[in-house]
Design a protein around this motif. Structure first.
Motif, PDB file in Angstrom:
ATOM      1  N   MET A   1       0.829  -1.209   0.000  1.00  0.00           N
ATOM      2  CA  MET A   1       0.000   0.000   0.000  1.00  0.00           C
ATOM      3  C   MET A   1       0.865   1.261   0.000  1.00  0.00           C
ATOM      4  N   ILE A   2       1.914   1.252   0.856  1.00  0.00           N
ATOM      5  CA  ILE A   2       2.817   2.408   0.929  1.00  0.00           C
ATOM      6  C   ILE A   2       3.554   2.599  -0.387  1.00  0.00           C
ATOM      7  N   GLY A   6       3.450   5.846  -2.798  1.00  0.00           N
ATOM      8  CA  GLY A   6       4.656   6.544  -3.212  1.00  0.00           C
ATOM      9  C   GLY A   6       4.760   6.677  -4.713  1.00  0.00           C
ATOM     10  N   LYS A   7       4.381   5.607  -5.436  1.00  0.00           N
ATOM     11  CA  LYS A   7       4.412   5.667  -6.896  1.00  0.00           C
ATOM     12  C   LYS A   7       3.410   6.680  -7.426  1.00  0.00           C
ATOM     13  N   ILE A   9       2.303   9.362  -5.874  1.00  0.00           N
ATOM     14  CA  ILE A   9       2.786  10.710  -5.581  1.00  0.00           C
ATOM     15  C   ILE A   9       3.859  11.129  -6.579  1.00  0.00           C
ATOM     16  N   ARG A  10       4.803  10.217  -6.861  1.00  0.00           N
ATOM     17  CA  ARG A  10       5.866  10.543  -7.820  1.00  0.00           C
ATOM     18  C   ARG A  10       5.304  10.767  -9.216  1.00  0.00           C
ATOM     19  N   ARG A  11       4.204  10.119  -9.518  1.00  0.00           N
ATOM     20  CA  ARG A  11       3.638  10.232 -10.864  1.00  0.00           C
ATOM     21  C   ARG A  11       2.789  11.488 -11.017  1.00  0.00           C
ATOM     22  N   TRP A  12       2.025  11.851  -9.972  1.00  0.00           N
ATOM     23  CA  TRP A  12       1.044  12.920 -10.111  1.00  0.00           C
ATOM     24  C   TRP A  12       1.386  14.176  -9.301  1.00  0.00           C
ATOM     25  N   TRP A  13       2.596  14.257  -8.754  1.00  0.00           N
ATOM     26  CA  TRP A  13       2.906  15.389  -7.885  1.00  0.00           C
ATOM     27  C   TRP A  13       2.797  16.728  -8.615  1.00  0.00           C
ATOM     28  N   ALA A  14       3.195  16.738  -9.883  1.00  0.00           N
ATOM     29  CA  ALA A  14       3.165  17.991 -10.647  1.00  0.00           C
ATOM     30  C   ALA A  14       1.739  18.510 -10.806  1.00  0.00           C
ATOM     31  N   LEU A  15       0.779  17.585 -10.955  1.00  0.00           N
ATOM     32  CA  LEU A  15      -0.622  17.987 -11.132  1.00  0.00           C
ATOM     33  C   LEU A  15      -1.126  18.712  -9.897  1.00  0.00           C
ATOM     34  N   PHE A  16      -0.759  18.224  -8.722  1.00  0.00           N
ATOM     35  CA  PHE A  16      -1.233  18.849  -7.493  1.00  0.00           C
ATOM     36  C   PHE A  16      -0.448  20.113  -7.159  1.00  0.00           C
ATOM     37  N   ALA A  17       0.808  20.164  -7.554  1.00  0.00           N
ATOM     38  CA  ALA A  17       1.629  21.335  -7.251  1.00  0.00           C
ATOM     39  C   ALA A  17       1.385  22.481  -8.235  1.00  0.00           C
ATOM     40  N   LEU A  18       0.851  22.171  -9.422  1.00  0.00           N
ATOM     41  CA  LEU A  18       0.691  23.179 -10.467  1.00  0.00           C
ATOM     42  C   LEU A  18      -0.189  24.358 -10.057  1.00  0.00           C
TER      43      LEU A  18
END
Length: 284
Positions: A1-2, A6-7, A9-18
């Motif tokens: 699950m962890i 983590g995968k 977050i690494r994949r979609w982090w830019a979408l949330f930070a944009l």
């Protein structure tokens, strides 16, 4: 699950930070860059700016009122930073002890922070002028009274807010460490200066940073309380920049240059203060 989280977050982090990044760029980076550019130009509107080089900065540094406002703001900031933090620390320390009505008193101390600076300025102008009238004095006829009037107003507004931060810091102190010091025979003064204050340095760092920044940037209270009177001798740096921009035709570029200088000074002072207080932090 962890691993899956983590995968993701690494994949979609830019979408949330944009969204946050775009808001920061639009609301801070672009206006800052445009402000710096305009400080090197002569302009009335954004579309008619003409490059003048360092001329605006020369006029800013040669303006005696700007220099006086700068030193007055530095003195004001030093005074209020000491007063606000010492009093807020003492009040927060007192309210963490067992006492009746502590929550009510906390709310009363915090309430002034909820009132706008313009309103506070006019309220304290009436109060202080009423007191000074007994001595045939007035805030607007004395630079000394105007300066200390602003100190009183600022402290009254800021102490409650800083008190809340200090209370949160006091409540997070390790009780077993304080109890061990008492068992070892440490006096209240020793516990305060050798244990409590060192452990409270993170809170002191935050409060002193906020007080320094707010002291330098004070504008609306200055405008409402004294409006720079008499003869701009109680004028702070923010009010000086405002007047240069809106009261002197053709000096918009000079006002912008003063604003850039103001930004650099506040940034440098805040960084130095933050590093000094952070270096004194200790781990429990």
């Amino acid at each position: 699950m962890i691993t899956m989280t983590g995968k993701a977050i690494r994949r979609w982090w830019a979408l949330f930070a944009l969204p946050t990044a775009l808001a920061f760029i639009v609301a801070f980076i672009i206006p800052l860059a445009m402000g710096i550019y305009l400080s090197f130009t002569s302009f009335r509107t954004m579309t008619d700016a003409k490059w003048t080089g360092l001329d605006n900065y020369r006029q800013a540094f040669s303006d005696p009122e700007f220099a006086n406002a700068l030193w007055r703001t530095v003195a004001f900031t030093i005074v209020v930073t000491v007063l606000v933090n010492v009093i807020a620390f003492a009040v927060g320390y007192m309210f963490t002890k067992a006492m009746k009505g502590a929550n009510l008193f906390r709310s009363v101390f915090f309430m002034p922070n909820l009132i706008g600076g313009i309103i506070l300025g006019y309220i304290w102008q009436l109060l202080l002028n009423g007191v000074l009238a007994l001595f045939d004095k007035s805030l607007t006829y004395s630079a000394v009274y105007g300066f200390w009037g602003m100190v009183i107003l600022f402290c009254w507004q800021q102490i409650g807010y800083m008190m809340v931060i200090y209370i949160a810091g006091f409540q997070s102190l390790p009780g077993d460490l304080l109890e061990a010091a008492q068992v070892d025979g440490a006096s209240g003064r020793q516990i305060l200066f050798r244990i409590t204050i060192p452990l409270m340095m993170p809170s002191i760092t935050v409060c002193s940073f906020l007080t320094v920044a707010n002291g330098f940037k004070m504008f609306d209270q200055n405008l409402a309380l004294t409006n720079g009177a008499p003869s701009n001798t109680s004028e702070m740096l923010a009010l000086n920049i405002y007047r240069t921009m809106y009261s002197r035709t053709g000096f918009e570029g000079v006002a912008q240059a003063k604003a850039v200088i103001f930004f650099i000074i506040v940034a440098i002072v805040a960084i130095i203060q933050n590093r000094i207080t952070t270096s004194k932090e200790v781990q429990a």
